[in-house]
Design a protein around this motif. Structure first.
Motif, short mmCIF file in Angstrom:
data_model
loop_
_atom_site.label_atom_id
_atom_site.label_comp_id
_atom_site.label_asym_id
_atom_site.label_seq_id
_atom_site.Cartn_x
_atom_site.Cartn_y
_atom_site.Cartn_z
N ALA A 1 -0.65 -1.25 -8.34
CA ALA A 1 0.65 -1.81 -7.99
C ALA A 1 0.50 -2.75 -6.81
N GLU A 2 1.40 -3.73 -6.74
CA GLU A 2 1.45 -4.65 -5.61
C GLU A 2 2.46 -4.13 -4.60
N PHE A 3 2.08 -4.13 -3.32
CA PHE A 3 3.00 -3.69 -2.29
C PHE A 3 3.97 -4.82 -1.98
N LEU A 4 5.27 -4.54 -2.10
CA LEU A 4 6.32 -5.54 -1.87
C LEU A 4 6.90 -5.48 -0.46
N GLY A 5 6.87 -4.31 0.15
CA GLY A 5 7.42 -4.17 1.50
C GLY A 5 8.13 -2.84 1.65
N THR A 6 8.84 -2.72 2.76
CA THR A 6 9.61 -1.50 3.02
C THR A 6 11.09 -1.81 2.91
N ALA A 7 11.86 -0.79 2.66
CA ALA A 7 13.30 -0.94 2.54
C ALA A 7 13.98 0.31 3.07
N LEU A 8 15.12 0.11 3.68
CA LEU A 8 15.93 1.22 4.17
C LEU A 8 16.67 1.84 2.98
N MET A 9 16.57 3.15 2.84
CA MET A 9 17.21 3.84 1.72
C MET A 9 18.22 4.84 2.26
N PRO A 10 19.49 4.44 2.35
CA PRO A 10 20.53 5.33 2.89
C PRO A 10 20.63 6.65 2.14
N MET B 1 15.25 6.53 12.08
CA MET B 1 14.68 6.26 10.77
C MET B 1 13.26 6.82 10.70
N SER B 2 12.91 7.28 9.52
CA SER B 2 11.55 7.79 9.33
C SER B 2 10.89 6.99 8.21
N GLU B 3 9.58 7.04 8.19
CA GLU B 3 8.83 6.40 7.13
C GLU B 3 7.57 7.18 6.87
N ARG B 4 6.92 6.89 5.76
CA ARG B 4 5.65 7.53 5.44
C ARG B 4 4.66 7.27 6.56
N PRO B 5 3.85 8.25 6.90
CA PRO B 5 2.85 8.03 7.94
C PRO B 5 1.86 6.90 7.62
N ASP B 6 1.65 6.61 6.34
CA ASP B 6 0.71 5.55 5.98
C ASP B 6 1.38 4.19 5.76
N ALA B 7 2.68 4.09 6.00
CA ALA B 7 3.42 2.87 5.69
C ALA B 7 2.87 1.63 6.40
N GLU B 8 2.44 1.77 7.63
CA GLU B 8 1.95 0.62 8.37
C GLU B 8 0.59 0.13 7.89
N SER B 9 -0.09 0.91 7.06
CA SER B 9 -1.40 0.49 6.56
C SER B 9 -1.28 -0.45 5.36
N PHE B 10 -0.11 -0.54 4.74
CA PHE B 10 0.07 -1.39 3.57
C PHE B 10 0.35 -2.83 3.99
N GLU B 11 -0.19 -3.79 3.22
CA GLU B 11 0.04 -5.20 3.48
C GLU B 11 0.77 -5.82 2.29
N VAL B 12 1.85 -6.54 2.59
CA VAL B 12 2.64 -7.19 1.55
C VAL B 12 1.75 -8.12 0.72
N GLY B 13 1.89 -8.03 -0.59
CA GLY B 13 1.15 -8.88 -1.51
C GLY B 13 -0.20 -8.33 -1.92
N CYS B 14 -0.66 -7.26 -1.29
CA CYS B 14 -1.95 -6.67 -1.64
C CYS B 14 -1.78 -5.64 -2.75
N LEU B 15 -2.87 -5.41 -3.48
CA LEU B 15 -2.86 -4.44 -4.57
C LEU B 15 -3.41 -3.10 -4.11
N TYR B 16 -2.79 -2.05 -4.63
CA TYR B 16 -3.17 -0.68 -4.29
C TYR B 16 -3.23 0.16 -5.56
N ARG B 17 -4.21 1.05 -5.61
CA ARG B 17 -4.32 2.00 -6.72
C ARG B 17 -3.56 3.26 -6.34
N HIS B 18 -2.66 3.68 -7.22
CA HIS B 18 -1.95 4.95 -7.04
C HIS B 18 -2.96 6.02 -7.39
N ASP B 19 -3.39 6.78 -6.40
CA ASP B 19 -4.53 7.67 -6.58
C ASP B 19 -4.31 8.77 -7.62
N TYR B 20 -3.09 9.17 -7.85
CA TYR B 20 -2.83 10.23 -8.82
C TYR B 20 -2.95 9.70 -10.25
#
Length: 78
Positions: free
Chosen positions: A25-34, A1-20
């Motif tokens: 948005a609030e980070f909800l977590g990670t999910a496996l996407m077949p 399985m692969s994930e974004r290189p920055d995935a581990e820096s996100f914390e569930v329930g915290c707010l993040y600005r989409h830089d573009y």
């Protein structure tokens, strides 16, 4: 399985600005996407209730980034 290189820096329930877009948005977590060959994706929900954003390895490779919203900014958003 692969994930974004920055995935581990996100914390569930915290707010993040989409830089573009500048949207928050609030980070909800990670999910496996077949559908993406088993990639672990990052799932965010826009704070304005307009929907979700699935952040993938592919979108990261094209420069998609998120910046954690500071405490003062969280108060203004709420």
């Amino acid at each position: 399985m692969s994930e974004r290189p920055d995935a581990e820096s996100f914390e569930v329930g915290c707010l993040y600005r989409h830089d573009y877009t500048g949207d928050v948005a609030e980070f909800l977590g990670t999910a496996l996407m077949p559908e993406l060959d088993g990639e672990d994706v990052c799932l965010f929900q826009w704070v304005d209730g307009s929907g979700y954003i699935v952040a993938t390895n592919h979108s990261w490779a094209y420069g998609e980034t998120f910046t954690r919203v500071s405490g003062d900014e969280v108060t203004r958003i709420a």
